[in-house]
Design a protein around this motif. Structure first.
Motif: not given
Length: 786
Positions: A163-167, A366-371, A376-384, A497-500
């Motif tokens: 939730l914090g990352a999404s915000m 900062a948004t690029f970094s958080i994504v 890396a935590l397995g919580c976001f689909p693979r991106v370039k 969360y769905v990806w994780h």
């Protein structure tokens, strides 16, 4: 890379070292203006407007304005100064900050991770042990044992972090809109000679936003040199304007520093004053950037910049605006530009526009970094992930995220058209991140710093009480624009969360259906099939054991390579892993099987570079392990069942270990670089037997302190490794499809069969994310029923 521990301190017995650290921190403090404080410093453009317009239409009096300034002053003092500067900045993870860093610290000091792929060897990483204290035993904290025992609580903790990352991602959408719209709104001020209509101003804002996002691919390093001077010039300008307004309009505003005016404010405004707190909290938007961008600077440099420059300039500017408004009540809708003296209006307008772009650039980066960290935590689909700088490791660009942010930002700007409505969404997103940081910080105080539960609880209650009041006021603004931040956070959190969830289900399926080592040994060294020359790298998510997809390979492929390596690429809860500690090597079966395991470890801020040197580094590590095993009996055993699990960290910096080097001259011929007569002889024997091969060759060498002789079995194994390398390397992966079982609930089928499947099909494939050459890739399809 992470800062060294001594880089953030000025205490040194050596005077020269003291001044060196001081000068370095002063330089970092200067640079931080352009990266950290662009967002926070542009808040005066819209704070007073957000407080009064729509909230206090019937209470626009000098006393209420004095009270509004007092609220702003104490909010700036308690949240950014007291909480972040003096407390939160000390909770860095190897120099990194942000909600992901706090979660990483917690996972490293307690068993909170939902993917059980950590190994004892991971704790030997250099950056793993860095911190104010060593991990405490699990028996020392009943609260920690309670959280570790209940999986639902650990899942809830992950949801809070997501939730914090999404915000924060939501901030990346809203910040450019409100900053640019506020800056160009000065063109609507009457009397400046160019009063544009609202539609024309909105069109100009959209053009600036499109240009801002279109230039992201060039990277911030091309314009970073001008970022800091712009923000510093902006801070000096607003400070001077504030002083001017205080002296000219109402010097008595200095009395509003007393919290007594806050009491008068609420006594006069009542519930309307409470609702106006949603505008007051905009004065601290961008505060989280001080912690999130800690990895590029030091805690001391950020503290110095805020306490010495940013804080006093903002206080004086807000005080000056209040002094002006106390005598010009009707100027509230355009309070900032109305308070600017007419002779300097246009220079200030240009600087404000540039500063808003700088602030937007910082939150987008900062948004690029958080994504990247969520991935890396397995919580976001693979991106370039694209590197935009050869020198600054943290400067990255993610094309997919950039264009999604641009479309969403334009939709918000065009859809709302009103700065006040956008400010309501902005305030809710920012205060939610600050609120979540307080909760995670309380856990860090207890579990990482090992302070008493009373200390952690006191911190939590004090700041949750303050922030809870602001958050409650922001929540009341949900119908007036605040719903946007909730919607954005909800969408991004569902995606993460769905990806994780799908990733975890697939991992657990592999974990509980591993191939029996007894079955593998029963096949014999040939594995029941033909073993052909070459090296096969079999990618798996398992850190131990043989994945079930291997039996699928054996069933469907008629032949396998002479040398098989099970490769597991995983992220450990540290920001960075040193290159010499990246590879963890072990055996899967006895020596005749020629089967190895390689765990490649990355930190959550590490980037996998496409440098084409992965194969050589891997062969180097395996060759080093083979020789190390020959002289260290603890790495080998006669018990076959204990082979899989003993791993060795291969460090290429060790003087006593084997290294690999490769040199190719301009003509393409291989230049001999080995200093070991024994391995030169092995190399010569192989070259004599294969004179027709003139490809890029790997040269082995042993340091002078290495063993003078090597036994026959090890010699044969090294020769076979050389031969396999020359024959070629194949990358073998499973093309997996994850489906819910027929007996699963409707919700699980919805999440797995529709949500996770959609994300899998529309994100980058694992082979692309791992930089696997397409020409060497072998994929075998397999369906997972989870």
């Amino acid at each position: 890379m992470p800062m060294e521990p001594e880089s953030g301190t000025l205490t040194s017995r050596n005077p020269s070292q003291f001044f060196l650290n001081l000068s370095r921190n002063l330089l970092l403090a200067y640079q931080s203006f352009g990266v950290v404080y662009g967002d926070l410093s542009t808040s005066p453009l819209y704070v007073y407007r957000s407080i009064f317009v729509g909230n206090l239409p019937d209470y626009q009096t000098p006393d209420v304005i004095f009270g509004a300034f007092s609220l702003i002053f104490w909010t700036l003092t308690l949240v950014p100064l007291l909480k972040y500067v003096f407390i939160v900045l000390s909770a860095d993870d190897n120099g990194e900050g942000g909600t992901i860093a706090l979660y990483s610290l917690l996972c490293r000091h307690a068993k909170f991770s939902l993917l059980p792929n950590q190994q004892a060897a991971d704790e030997e990483l250099s950056s793993y042990k860095y911190g104010p204290s060593q991990p405490q035993s699990s028996s020392s904290s009943p609260l920690k044992r309670f959280l570790e025992k209940h999986k639902k609580l650990r899942t809830s903790l992950l949801v809070v972090v997501l939730l914090g990352a999404s915000m924060v991602i939501g901030d990346g959408v809203i910040t450019p809109a409100i900053s640019v719209m506020s800056a160009v709104s000065g063109l609507q001020v009457e009397g400046v000679g160019l009063a544009l209509t609202h539609g024309e101003v909105l069109l100009l804002a959209c053009v600036i936003l499109i240009g801002l996002f279109a230039l992201q691919h060039t990277g911030t390093q091309r314009v970073a040199i001008v970022f800091a001077p712009i923000v510093i010039l902006w801070l000096i300008s607003i400070c001077a304007i504030g002083l001017y307004n205080i002296l000219i309009w109402n010097p008595k505003i200095i009395y509003a520093l007393s919290p007594h005016y806050i009491i008068k404010f609420f006594r006069e405004t009542g519930s309307a004053g409470w609702l106006s707190l949603g505008g007051v909290l905009l004065s601290v938007t961008g505060t989280e950037a001080m912690f999130a961008d800690l990895g590029h600077f030091t805690a001391f440099s950020i503290r110095l910049a805020f306490a010495a420059v940013v804080y006093p300039c903002l206080v004086i500017q807000y005080m000056g605006q209040a002094a002006y408004l106390s005598k010009n009540i009707t100027s509230i809708p355009n309070s900032f530009y109305k308070s600017v003296p007419e002779p300097v209006f246009w220079p200030v307008f240009v600087i404000a526009t540039l500063a808003s772009v700088v602030g937007s650039q910082a939150i987008i980066s900062a948004t690029f970094s958080i994504v990247k960290q969520c991935h890396a935590l397995g919580c976001f689909p693979r991106v370039k992930i694209v590197h935009t700088s050869k020198h600054m490791f943290g400067q990255i660009y993610i094309p997919e995220i950039n264009w999604i942010l641009m479309v969403l930002t334009l939709l918000i700007a065009v859809g709302f058209r009103d700065i006040t409505l956008v400010g309501n969404a902005y305030g809710l997103a920012c205060m939610s991140v600050i609120f979540i940081t307080t909760f995670l910080m309380a856990l860090v105080i207890s579990f990482v710093w090992q302070k008493s539960l009373v200390y952690a609880t006191s911190f939590l209650l004090v700041f949750w009480f303050i922030e809870g009041i602001y958050l409650s006021a922001a929540i009341m603004k949900v119908p007036q624009g605040g719903w946007v931040s909730l919607l954005l956070a909800f969408v991004f959190m569902i995606i993460m969360y769905v990806w994780h969830y799908g990733t975890r289900k697939k991992y657990n399926h592999d974990l509980h259906n591993k191939v029996s080592l007894k079955w593998l040994l029963g096949l014999g060294p040939s594995l029941g099939i033909v073993r052909v020359p070459g090296i096969g790298l079999i990618y798996s998510e398992l850190a131990t054991g043989v994945p079930p997809i291997f039996s699928h390979f054996v069933t469907n492929l008629p032949a396998f390579h002479n040398v098989l390596v099970f490769v597991c690429v995983k992220y450990v809860p540290v920001p960075f892993v040193l290159p010499e500690e990246r590879f963890l090597i072990g055996r899967v079966c006895p020596r005749p099987y020629r089967m190895y395991r390689c765990i490649v470890r990355y930190g959550y801020k590490d980037i996998q570079r496409d440098d084409g040197n992965f194969e050589n580094q891997l062969i180097q590590s395996i060759a080093e392990f083979i020789q190390m095993e020959a002289v260290e009996p603890q790495l080998s055993s006669s018990e076959n069942t204990s082979f899989d699990g003993r791993m060795a960290i291969i460090s290429t910096r060790s003087n006593a270990t084997l290294t690999v080097s490769e040199h190719v001259d301009s003509t393409g011929s291989t230049i001999q670089s080995s200093k070991s007569l024994m391995l030169q002889r092995l190399r010569s024997e192989y070259d004599d037997e294969n004179p027709q091969l003139r490809r890029r060759q790997v040269r082995f060498q042993i340091a002078s302190s290495g063993p003078a002789a090597i036994d026959g079995a090890v010699r044969d194994e090294l020769l076979q490794l050389i031969s396999a390398k020359e024959a070629g390397v194949a990358y073998i992966m499973g093309h997996s499809y994850v489906k819910a079982r027929r007996s699963s609930s409707y919700l699980k089928k919805l999440v797995i069969d529709i949500g996770y499947s959609f994300l899998r099909k529309n994100c980058r494939g694992p082979a692309v994310a791992l930089h696997i050459p397409h020409i060497s890739l072998i994929e075998v399809g397999m369906i997972y029923y989870v």
